[in-house]
Design a protein around this motif. Sequence first.
Motif, PDB file in Angstrom:
ATOM      1  N   ASN A 209      -2.340 -10.099   3.416  1.00 60.27           N
ATOM      2  CA  ASN A 209      -3.501 -10.695   4.073  1.00 60.27           C
ATOM      3  C   ASN A 209      -4.579 -10.971   3.030  1.00 60.27           C
ATOM      4  OD1 ASN A 209      -6.152 -10.786   5.401  1.00 60.27           O
ATOM      5  ND2 ASN A 209      -5.042 -10.287   7.274  1.00 60.27           N
ATOM      6  N   ASP A 210      -4.881 -12.252   2.787  1.00 62.93           N
ATOM      7  CA  ASP A 210      -5.845 -12.620   1.746  1.00 62.93           C
ATOM      8  C   ASP A 210      -7.255 -12.124   2.052  1.00 62.93           C
ATOM      9  OD1 ASP A 210      -3.875 -13.886   0.304  1.00 62.93           O
ATOM     10  OD2 ASP A 210      -4.309 -15.881   1.109  1.00 62.93           O
ATOM     11  N   GLU A 211      -7.626 -12.113   3.326  1.00 61.13           N
ATOM     12  CA  GLU A 211      -8.969 -11.638   3.688  1.00 61.13           C
ATOM     13  C   GLU A 211      -9.101 -10.145   3.404  1.00 61.13           C
ATOM     14  OE1 GLU A 211      -9.956 -12.674   7.673  1.00 61.13           O
ATOM     15  OE2 GLU A 211      -9.898 -14.849   7.297  1.00 61.13           O
ATOM     16  N   GLN A 212      -8.051  -9.388   3.689  1.00 59.35           N
ATOM     17  CA  GLN A 212      -8.057  -7.955   3.383  1.00 59.35           C
ATOM     18  C   GLN A 212      -8.200  -7.741   1.885  1.00 59.35           C
ATOM     19  OE1 GLN A 212      -4.335  -6.004   4.189  1.00 59.35           O
ATOM     20  NE2 GLN A 212      -4.968  -4.072   3.295  1.00 59.35           N
ATOM     21  N   SER A 213      -7.438  -8.487   1.092  1.00 57.14           N
ATOM     22  CA  SER A 213      -7.503  -8.352  -0.364  1.00 57.14           C
ATOM     23  C   SER A 213      -8.894  -8.657  -0.880  1.00 57.14           C
ATOM     24  CB  SER A 213      -6.485  -9.285  -1.035  1.00 57.14           C
ATOM     25  OG  SER A 213      -5.172  -8.888  -0.761  1.00 57.14           O
ATOM     26  N   ALA A 214      -9.501  -9.719  -0.373  1.00 54.48           N
ATOM     27  CA  ALA A 214     -10.832 -10.116  -0.834  1.00 54.48           C
ATOM     28  C   ALA A 214     -11.865  -9.047  -0.495  1.00 54.48           C
ATOM     29  CB  ALA A 214     -11.226 -11.453  -0.203  1.00 54.48           C
ATOM     30  N   ALA A 215     -11.799  -8.517   0.723  1.00 51.62           N
ATOM     31  CA  ALA A 215     -12.766  -7.496   1.138  1.00 51.62           C
ATOM     32  C   ALA A 215     -12.610  -6.220   0.305  1.00 51.62           C
ATOM     33  CB  ALA A 215     -12.593  -7.184   2.623  1.00 51.62           C
ATOM     34  N   GLN A 216     -11.379  -5.834   0.022  1.00 54.51           N
ATOM     35  CA  GLN A 216     -11.156  -4.614  -0.762  1.00 54.51           C
ATOM     36  C   GLN A 216     -11.546  -4.816  -2.225  1.00 54.51           C
ATOM     37  OE1 GLN A 216      -7.093  -3.512   0.240  1.00 54.51           O
ATOM     38  NE2 GLN A 216      -7.730  -2.597   2.182  1.00 54.51           N
ATOM     39  N   PHE A 217     -11.387  -6.031  -2.730  1.00 55.69           N
ATOM     40  CA  PHE A 217     -11.829  -6.351  -4.091  1.00 55.69           C
ATOM     41  C   PHE A 217     -13.350  -6.228  -4.195  1.00 55.69           C
ATOM     42  CE2 PHE A 217     -12.915  -9.916  -7.161  1.00 55.69           C
ATOM     43  CZ  PHE A 217     -12.616  -9.191  -8.306  1.00 55.69           C
ATOM     44  N   ILE A 218     -14.062  -6.786  -3.226  1.00 51.85           N
ATOM     45  CA  ILE A 218     -15.531  -6.724  -3.250  1.00 51.85           C
ATOM     46  C   ILE A 218     -16.005  -5.278  -3.132  1.00 51.85           C
ATOM     47  CG2 ILE A 218     -17.627  -7.335  -1.989  1.00 51.85           C
ATOM     48  CD1 ILE A 218     -16.442  -9.617  -3.652  1.00 51.85           C
ATOM     49  N   SER A 219     -15.358  -4.489  -2.293  1.00 55.27           N
ATOM     50  CA  SER A 219     -15.773  -3.089  -2.144  1.00 55.27           C
ATOM     51  C   SER A 219     -15.539  -2.316  -3.438  1.00 55.27           C
ATOM     52  CB  SER A 219     -15.047  -2.418  -0.973  1.00 55.27           C
ATOM     53  OG  SER A 219     -13.677  -2.224  -1.248  1.00 55.27           O
TER      54      SER A 219
END
Length: 378
Positions: A209-219
Amino acid sequence: MSGIYIHVPFCKQACHYCDFHFSTSLQYVDEMTDAICTEIIMKKDRITDQVGSIYFGGGTPSILPQKSFEKIFNTLTTHFSVASDAEITIETNPDDLDAKKIAILRQLPVNRFSIGIQSFFNEDLIWMNRAHNAAEADSCIMRSQDAGFENLSIDLIYGYPLLTDEKWHSNIRKAIGLQVPHLSAYSLTVEPRTALAAAIKKGKQVPVNDEQSAAQFISLIEKSGMAGFDHYEISNFSLPGKHAVHNTNYWRGIPYLGIGPSAHGFNGNTRYLNIANNAKYMTQIAAGKLAETVEELDIYDRFNEYVMTSLRTMWGTDLSKIERDFGKEFLNDTIENSETFIRRNWLENKNGTLTLTQDGKLFADYIASELFLIDEQK
């Protein structure tokens, strides 16, 4: 100072997501060690300055026996001038780092471990088909520190289906709490010829899931920053002064030598790529032939490579360097092509240096590709 990369193509078992070159058979470890040492001698004239970093990657270099390491180090120090303060890194797996192995590595010139933790949760490690468990992930770090290996880096993976945000935050807290000075974190990528790709294709695994990856990267950016870490390259975070010397040289275009099957090297104008086949590599080296292909880089190749690597770092893409090394036309095109991303707040131009904003870091590869230039006459 130049660097040397040595690829050790052996692992205990294959992780489901991995597409690096390796073999799970250790039958030819001695022969591979001999081939690596022979290639070092064959390429000894490619480095004329001091060696500032040596990096054992793989595969899993920590799987090698002591005699293999000793033979390789003896060959290196005989044929190269290795700086007294050179960074010498070995990639390790937690299950290899028992007290006996750490004691062996302590006798070698190795002064930095890069440990493939990936997760501190057992169910995640099982899902990845890692060879270690969560207890070993914890204990190997503390055991290494107790033995005097304080310059540690650990790998973590995010963006896979089992990794909730709560678990990801726990992994980050654990790494920081264990006083690890360097983190390398990678979004799970589904490579075509892997067990994970096959499972997703058959519907046995959930797609990434690209949205999950992006959110975890930002965190990760936010939480590591609060702990005093520099986000100095897209996938790399360190406390001040603990940046990886060897990998930073890659991103800054410093020449390095590549040794071993699938390894590549770079001298500023030419890239060398070794064959990714253990048997063919050893056969060619034994016959006195280099097992490599050579790619001569033209000015467009070198420009695009500089943009791709420099833009990933906190030091950014230096416009004055572009003008100096590539000319006014390259500079003008870069400035023009960057304007769209500056307006989107994905790029900043700080005193003549292009750097990614936090939002821009989510699109680093895309932005770099849009800044690439091509030779219209080809």
